[in-house]
Scaffold this motif. Structure first.
Motif, mmCIF file in Angstrom:
data_model
loop_
_atom_site.group_PDB
_atom_site.id
_atom_site.type_symbol
_atom_site.label_atom_id
_atom_site.label_comp_id
_atom_site.label_asym_id
_atom_site.label_seq_id
_atom_site.Cartn_x
_atom_site.Cartn_y
_atom_site.Cartn_z
ATOM 1 N N ILE A 2 0.883 -1.275 -0.142
ATOM 2 C CA ILE A 2 -0.048 -0.139 -0.058
ATOM 3 C C ILE A 2 1.037 1.155 -0.111
ATOM 4 C CG2 ILE A 2 -1.557 1.326 1.377
ATOM 5 C CD1 ILE A 2 -2.797 -1.335 2.123
ATOM 6 N N GLY A 3 0.721 2.129 -1.028
ATOM 7 C CA GLY A 3 1.489 3.251 -1.026
ATOM 8 C C GLY A 3 0.971 4.172 -0.049
ATOM 9 N N GLY A 4 1.983 5.037 0.174
ATOM 10 C CA GLY A 4 2.019 6.006 0.965
ATOM 11 C C GLY A 4 1.093 7.231 0.677
ATOM 12 N N GLY A 5 0.876 8.133 1.677
ATOM 13 C CA GLY A 5 -0.068 9.316 1.238
ATOM 14 C C GLY A 5 -1.162 9.556 2.253
ATOM 15 N N LYS A 6 -2.063 10.447 1.914
ATOM 16 C CA LYS A 6 -3.153 10.958 3.097
ATOM 17 C C LYS A 6 -4.032 9.947 2.899
ATOM 18 C CE LYS A 6 -2.338 15.529 2.827
ATOM 19 N NZ LYS A 6 -3.209 17.207 2.818
ATOM 20 N N PHE A 7 -4.542 9.699 4.111
ATOM 21 C CA PHE A 7 -5.933 8.642 4.313
ATOM 22 C C PHE A 7 -6.801 9.238 5.209
ATOM 23 C CE2 PHE A 7 -2.886 5.603 2.685
ATOM 24 C CZ PHE A 7 -3.607 4.843 2.110
ATOM 25 N N ALA A 8 -8.199 9.325 5.057
ATOM 26 C CA ALA A 8 -9.085 9.832 5.798
ATOM 27 C C ALA A 8 -9.440 8.620 6.710
ATOM 28 C CB ALA A 8 -10.313 10.271 5.252
ATOM 29 N N VAL A 9 -9.545 8.685 7.954
ATOM 30 C CA VAL A 9 -9.612 7.469 8.617
ATOM 31 C C VAL A 9 -10.824 7.693 9.514
ATOM 32 C CG1 VAL A 9 -8.689 5.932 10.414
ATOM 33 C CG2 VAL A 9 -7.114 6.894 8.592
ATOM 34 N N TYR A 10 -11.710 6.647 9.653
ATOM 35 C CA TYR A 10 -12.773 6.534 10.592
ATOM 36 C C TYR A 10 -12.841 5.598 11.267
ATOM 37 C CZ TYR A 10 -17.898 6.709 11.836
ATOM 38 O OH TYR A 10 -18.710 6.662 12.712
ATOM 39 N N ASP A 13 -17.367 1.442 15.097
ATOM 40 C CA ASP A 13 -17.639 0.626 16.308
ATOM 41 C C ASP A 13 -19.223 0.401 16.331
ATOM 42 O OD1 ASP A 13 -18.041 -0.618 18.775
ATOM 43 O OD2 ASP A 13 -16.908 1.098 19.924
ATOM 44 N N GLY A 14 -19.573 -0.873 15.833
ATOM 45 C CA GLY A 14 -20.938 -0.903 15.679
ATOM 46 C C GLY A 14 -21.070 -2.614 15.037
ATOM 47 N N LEU A 15 -22.433 -2.468 14.533
ATOM 48 C CA LEU A 15 -22.734 -3.833 13.799
ATOM 49 C C LEU A 15 -22.148 -4.155 12.545
ATOM 50 C CD1 LEU A 15 -26.514 -3.883 15.081
ATOM 51 C CD2 LEU A 15 -24.712 -5.268 16.016
ATOM 52 N N ILE A 16 -21.843 -5.230 12.216
ATOM 53 C CA ILE A 16 -21.061 -5.848 10.938
ATOM 54 C C ILE A 16 -22.079 -5.160 10.029
ATOM 55 C CG2 ILE A 16 -20.433 -7.717 9.641
ATOM 56 C CD1 ILE A 16 -19.235 -8.884 12.227
ATOM 57 N N LYS A 17 -23.329 -5.498 10.137
ATOM 58 C CA LYS A 17 -24.524 -5.002 8.936
ATOM 59 C C LYS A 17 -24.529 -3.783 8.636
ATOM 60 C CE LYS A 17 -28.789 -4.513 11.801
ATOM 61 N NZ LYS A 17 -28.951 -3.150 11.228
ATOM 62 N N ASP A 18 -23.847 -2.658 9.498
ATOM 63 C CA ASP A 18 -24.109 -1.192 9.270
ATOM 64 C C ASP A 18 -22.795 -0.869 8.546
ATOM 65 O OD1 ASP A 18 -26.403 -1.208 10.606
ATOM 66 O OD2 ASP A 18 -25.746 -0.972 12.516
ATOM 67 N N ILE A 19 -21.713 -1.424 8.198
ATOM 68 C CA ILE A 19 -20.606 -1.258 7.773
ATOM 69 C C ILE A 19 -20.814 -0.364 6.390
ATOM 70 C CG2 ILE A 19 -18.524 -1.339 6.787
ATOM 71 C CD1 ILE A 19 -18.230 -3.923 8.965
ATOM 72 N N TYR A 20 -21.563 -1.120 5.571
ATOM 73 C CA TYR A 20 -21.798 -0.593 4.192
ATOM 74 C C TYR A 20 -22.589 0.908 4.343
ATOM 75 C CZ TYR A 20 -23.957 -0.129 -0.447
ATOM 76 O OH TYR A 20 -24.017 0.665 -1.760
ATOM 77 N N GLU A 21 -23.739 1.161 5.215
ATOM 78 C CA GLU A 21 -24.229 2.182 5.226
ATOM 79 C C GLU A 21 -23.446 3.298 5.817
ATOM 80 O OE1 GLU A 21 -28.127 4.060 7.833
ATOM 81 O OE2 GLU A 21 -27.600 1.928 8.002
ATOM 82 N N LEU A 23 -20.014 3.488 5.323
ATOM 83 C CA LEU A 23 -19.222 3.903 4.379
ATOM 84 C C LEU A 23 -19.885 4.866 3.069
ATOM 85 C CD1 LEU A 23 -17.251 0.657 3.618
ATOM 86 C CD2 LEU A 23 -16.353 2.905 4.074
ATOM 87 N N GLN A 24 -21.185 4.415 2.868
ATOM 88 C CA GLN A 24 -22.076 5.197 2.003
ATOM 89 C C GLN A 24 -22.125 6.747 2.579
ATOM 90 O OE1 GLN A 24 -23.154 4.321 -1.204
ATOM 91 N NE2 GLN A 24 -21.537 2.888 -0.653
ATOM 92 N N ILE A 26 -19.894 8.301 4.642
ATOM 93 C CA ILE A 26 -18.836 8.907 4.346
ATOM 94 C C ILE A 26 -18.334 9.257 2.640
ATOM 95 C CG2 ILE A 26 -16.182 8.517 4.200
ATOM 96 C CD1 ILE A 26 -16.759 6.544 6.730
ATOM 97 N N TYR A 27 -18.589 8.508 1.974
ATOM 98 C CA TYR A 27 -18.611 8.654 0.603
ATOM 99 C C TYR A 27 -19.530 9.872 0.024
ATOM 100 C CZ TYR A 27 -15.479 4.733 -0.109
ATOM 101 O OH TYR A 27 -14.451 3.902 0.065
ATOM 102 N N ASN A 28 -20.888 9.883 0.475
ATOM 103 C CA ASN A 28 -21.873 10.556 -0.225
ATOM 104 C C ASN A 28 -21.869 11.684 0.433
ATOM 105 O OD1 ASN A 28 -22.585 8.969 -2.437
ATOM 106 N ND2 ASN A 28 -23.588 7.563 -1.157
ATOM 107 N N ILE A 29 -21.774 12.023 1.852
ATOM 108 C CA ILE A 29 -21.911 13.160 2.599
ATOM 109 C C ILE A 29 -20.820 13.800 2.936
ATOM 110 C CG2 ILE A 29 -22.938 14.185 4.749
ATOM 111 C CD1 ILE A 29 -24.938 11.768 4.504
ATOM 112 N N TRP A 30 -19.847 13.070 3.739
ATOM 113 C CA TRP A 30 -18.519 13.928 4.155
ATOM 114 C C TRP A 30 -17.514 14.386 3.198
ATOM 115 C CZ3 TRP A 30 -13.421 12.400 4.049
ATOM 116 C CH2 TRP A 30 -12.482 13.214 4.727
ATOM 117 N N LEU A 31 -17.173 13.172 2.279
ATOM 118 C CA LEU A 31 -16.212 13.379 1.157
ATOM 119 C C LEU A 31 -16.637 14.746 0.324
ATOM 120 C CD1 LEU A 31 -13.680 12.357 0.343
ATOM 121 C CD2 LEU A 31 -14.768 11.061 -1.307
#
Length: 66
Positions: A2-10, A13-21, A23-24, A26-31
């Motif tokens: 994995i190459g170096g550079g900046k990463f946004a890190v979140y 801490d929650g239910l496995i089923k909520d990971i996708y939501e 990420l959405q 992060i990508y659609n609102i925060w980013l």
């Protein structure tokens, strides 16, 4: 490798089923409002703790940004 550079890190801490939501959000609102752009490098997930019996996970979602 994995190459170096900046990463946004979140820290998720929650239910496995909520990971996708999460990420959405992060990508659609925060980013778009962050002033960052997603980079073309690979992202990664760092699993800190997994409780399969309770379907819980603590992990860092690392998104490459520029």
């Amino acid at each position: 490798m994995i190459g170096g550079g900046k990463f946004a890190v979140y820290r998720f801490d929650g239910l496995i089923k909520d990971i996708y939501e999460t990420l959405q959000g992060i990508y659609n609102i925060w980013l778009p409002d962050s002033g960052y752009e997603m980079d073309e490098r690979y992202g990664l997930n760092i699993y800190r703790q997994i409780d399969r019996a309770q379907s819980q996970v603590i992990m860092d979602l690392c998104i490459p940004v520029k």
